[in-house]
Design a protein around this motif. Sequence first.
Motif, PDB file in Angstrom:
ATOM      1  N   ALA A  54       0.837  -1.194   0.000  1.00  0.00           N
ATOM      2  CA  ALA A  54       0.000   0.000   0.000  1.00  0.00           C
ATOM      3  C   ALA A  54       0.875   1.248   0.000  1.00  0.00           C
ATOM      4  N   GLU A  55       0.445   2.256  -0.736  1.00  0.00           N
ATOM      5  CA  GLU A  55       1.184   3.513  -0.787  1.00  0.00           C
ATOM      6  C   GLU A  55       1.209   4.171   0.586  1.00  0.00           C
ATOM      7  N   LEU A  56       2.362   4.664   0.977  1.00  0.00           N
ATOM      8  CA  LEU A  56       2.495   5.373   2.244  1.00  0.00           C
ATOM      9  C   LEU A  56       1.911   6.772   2.130  1.00  0.00           C
ATOM     10  N   PRO A  57       1.551   7.388   3.251  1.00  0.00           N
ATOM     11  CA  PRO A  57       1.099   8.788   3.201  1.00  0.00           C
ATOM     12  C   PRO A  57       2.185   9.674   2.609  1.00  0.00           C
ATOM     13  N   PRO A  58       1.821  10.748   1.948  1.00  0.00           N
ATOM     14  CA  PRO A  58       2.822  11.632   1.330  1.00  0.00           C
ATOM     15  C   PRO A  58       3.846  12.124   2.347  1.00  0.00           C
ATOM     16  N   LEU A  59       5.079  12.253   1.900  1.00  0.00           N
ATOM     17  CA  LEU A  59       6.159  12.763   2.746  1.00  0.00           C
ATOM     18  C   LEU A  59       6.798  13.954   2.051  1.00  0.00           C
ATOM     19  N   ALA A  60       6.732  15.105   2.691  1.00  0.00           N
ATOM     20  CA  ALA A  60       7.366  16.313   2.156  1.00  0.00           C
ATOM     21  C   ALA A  60       8.802  16.362   2.671  1.00  0.00           C
ATOM     22  N   LEU A  61       9.728  15.954   1.842  1.00  0.00           N
ATOM     23  CA  LEU A  61      11.132  15.877   2.234  1.00  0.00           C
ATOM     24  C   LEU A  61      11.881  17.087   1.702  1.00  0.00           C
ATOM     25  N   ARG A  62      12.438  17.871   2.633  1.00  0.00           N
ATOM     26  CA  ARG A  62      13.197  19.063   2.275  1.00  0.00           C
ATOM     27  C   ARG A  62      14.589  18.996   2.891  1.00  0.00           C
ATOM     28  N   ASP A  63      15.412  19.949   2.539  1.00  0.00           N
ATOM     29  CA  ASP A  63      16.766  19.987   3.085  1.00  0.00           C
ATOM     30  C   ASP A  63      16.770  20.202   4.596  1.00  0.00           C
ATOM     31  N   ASP A  64      15.738  20.845   5.129  1.00  0.00           N
ATOM     32  CA  ASP A  64      15.698  21.149   6.556  1.00  0.00           C
ATOM     33  C   ASP A  64      14.685  20.295   7.315  1.00  0.00           C
ATOM     34  N   THR A  65      14.248  19.174   6.752  1.00  0.00           N
ATOM     35  CA  THR A  65      13.296  18.307   7.444  1.00  0.00           C
ATOM     36  C   THR A  65      13.917  17.797   8.742  1.00  0.00           C
ATOM     37  N   ALA A  66      13.168  17.913   9.838  1.00  0.00           N
ATOM     38  CA  ALA A  66      13.671  17.503  11.154  1.00  0.00           C
ATOM     39  C   ALA A  66      13.477  16.007  11.375  1.00  0.00           C
ATOM     40  N   ASN A  67      14.231  15.458  12.340  1.00  0.00           N
ATOM     41  CA  ASN A  67      14.117  14.046  12.756  1.00  0.00           C
ATOM     42  C   ASN A  67      14.323  13.089  11.583  1.00  0.00           C
ATOM     43  N   LEU A  68      15.199  13.445  10.683  1.00  0.00           N
ATOM     44  CA  LEU A  68      15.370  12.692   9.448  1.00  0.00           C
ATOM     45  C   LEU A  68      16.583  11.769   9.532  1.00  0.00           C
ATOM     46  N   MET A  69      16.406  10.558   8.996  1.00  0.00           N
ATOM     47  CA  MET A  69      17.501   9.612   8.855  1.00  0.00           C
ATOM     48  C   MET A  69      17.506   9.106   7.415  1.00  0.00           C
ATOM     49  N   LEU A  70      18.606   9.293   6.732  1.00  0.00           N
ATOM     50  CA  LEU A  70      18.717   8.932   5.319  1.00  0.00           C
ATOM     51  C   LEU A  70      19.724   7.790   5.153  1.00  0.00           C
ATOM     52  N   THR A  71      19.321   6.762   4.445  1.00  0.00           N
ATOM     53  CA  THR A  71      20.186   5.616   4.202  1.00  0.00           C
ATOM     54  C   THR A  71      20.449   5.496   2.710  1.00  0.00           C
ATOM     55  N   TRP A  72      21.728   5.569   2.322  1.00  0.00           N
ATOM     56  CA  TRP A  72      22.068   5.438   0.913  1.00  0.00           C
ATOM     57  C   TRP A  72      22.982   4.227   0.729  1.00  0.00           C
ATOM     58  N   ILE A  73      23.092   3.771  -0.515  1.00  0.00           N
ATOM     59  CA  ILE A  73      23.804   2.532  -0.820  1.00  0.00           C
ATOM     60  C   ILE A  73      24.993   2.856  -1.720  1.00  0.00           C
ATOM     61  N   ASP A  74      26.165   2.332  -1.366  1.00  0.00           N
ATOM     62  CA  ASP A  74      27.318   2.550  -2.232  1.00  0.00           C
ATOM     63  C   ASP A  74      27.431   1.417  -3.252  1.00  0.00           C
ATOM     64  N   GLU A  75      28.460   1.467  -4.091  1.00  0.00           N
ATOM     65  CA  GLU A  75      28.585   0.482  -5.165  1.00  0.00           C
ATOM     66  C   GLU A  75      28.860  -0.922  -4.646  1.00  0.00           C
ATOM     67  N   LYS A  76      29.323  -1.043  -3.398  1.00  0.00           N
ATOM     68  CA  LYS A  76      29.587  -2.361  -2.819  1.00  0.00           C
ATOM     69  C   LYS A  76      28.342  -2.975  -2.195  1.00  0.00           C
ATOM     70  N   GLY A  77      27.252  -2.202  -2.146  1.00  0.00           N
ATOM     71  CA  GLY A  77      26.047  -2.701  -1.505  1.00  0.00           C
ATOM     72  C   GLY A  77      26.010  -2.410  -0.020  1.00  0.00           C
ATOM     73  N   ASP A  78      26.973  -1.650   0.484  1.00  0.00           N
ATOM     74  CA  ASP A  78      26.972  -1.252   1.893  1.00  0.00           C
ATOM     75  C   ASP A  78      26.070  -0.040   2.081  1.00  0.00           C
ATOM     76  N   THR A  79      25.433   0.035   3.219  1.00  0.00           N
ATOM     77  CA  THR A  79      24.527   1.141   3.513  1.00  0.00           C
ATOM     78  C   THR A  79      25.208   2.155   4.422  1.00  0.00           C
ATOM     79  N   HIS A  80      24.864   3.417   4.216  1.00  0.00           N
ATOM     80  CA  HIS A  80      25.432   4.520   4.991  1.00  0.00           C
ATOM     81  C   HIS A  80      24.290   5.407   5.476  1.00  0.00           C
ATOM     82  N   VAL A  81      24.441   5.932   6.658  1.00  0.00           N
ATOM     83  CA  VAL A  81      23.382   6.729   7.277  1.00  0.00           C
ATOM     84  C   VAL A  81      23.826   8.178   7.413  1.00  0.00           C
ATOM     85  N   GLU A  82      22.975   9.088   6.969  1.00  0.00           N
ATOM     86  CA  GLU A  82      23.208  10.524   7.114  1.00  0.00           C
ATOM     87  C   GLU A  82      21.947  11.156   7.712  1.00  0.00           C
TER      88      GLU A  82
END
Length: 265
Positions: A54-82
């Motif tokens: 099911a589709e999640l409720p809309p999320l307004a993601l901005r540069d200044d969004t509070a309480n945010l945790m971002l997980t990105w994936i590098d070319e090795k498949g490892d995850t990084h948190v910012e």
Amino acid sequence: MTRAGDVGHARAGGVGHARARLAAALLALAAAALAPAACTEKRDDGTAPAPAVAELPPLALRDDTANLMLTWIDEKGDTHVELRPADVPAEGRALVRAMLSDRTEGTRDAFYVADLTQKRPDGTYAVRTMARREWESLLEKRRAEHIAKTAPPPPAAPGPGGSAGAGGPAAPSNLAGVTVIIYGASWCKPCHQAADYLRAKGVTAVVKDIEEDPAAAAEMQDKLAKSHQRGGSIPIIDVRGQILVGFSPGALDQALARAARGTTL
């Protein structure tokens, strides 16, 4: 001459036989319908298409969004948190998992996934819903591709009378009292591998899910800051004050050795 009673009995017998034949035919059809399902059923091996979520409720993601945790994936498949979109490097900006620590949406079977290369006129980034299984499959695919490209050739078989060589470094004998904290997530395979590795050595491993427990996420970030590390690939491993980013058996063995000698923070 055939009597009426005989005719009635004959008809009744014919109807009874017809009903019996119909019942037998229905049973045969039911068995035929069930047999293929039982024979062709197989365990999910991860290659089947991910079920729709099911589709999640809309999320307004901005540069200044509070309480945010971002997980990105590098070319090795490892995850990084910012914690901020600006901290995600170019290699990972096209596909970033977004989670807000003050809401439960996006932490179960469906994730928020953002494209930080696309910013709308109102300052928000493009965000869509992705199934947890699809995200995990993507991680596995990248890891498999990296391993296929970088794996060393298999070791040569030992000659007659030879040996295959010694294994990895032995675990220190006095690790019974050492407790290691692993900060990770349920979908993070290296997090589970690190826990299994430690437990195989007789080390107590405490796993803290930074997605399920906001306090654990804050604790992890505090330890990273104190060790002068901004973030990186989970798991984040605390070996008596030694903060390791990612799972490396060699680095973990060295940290355990220092812990065994008492030379830790």
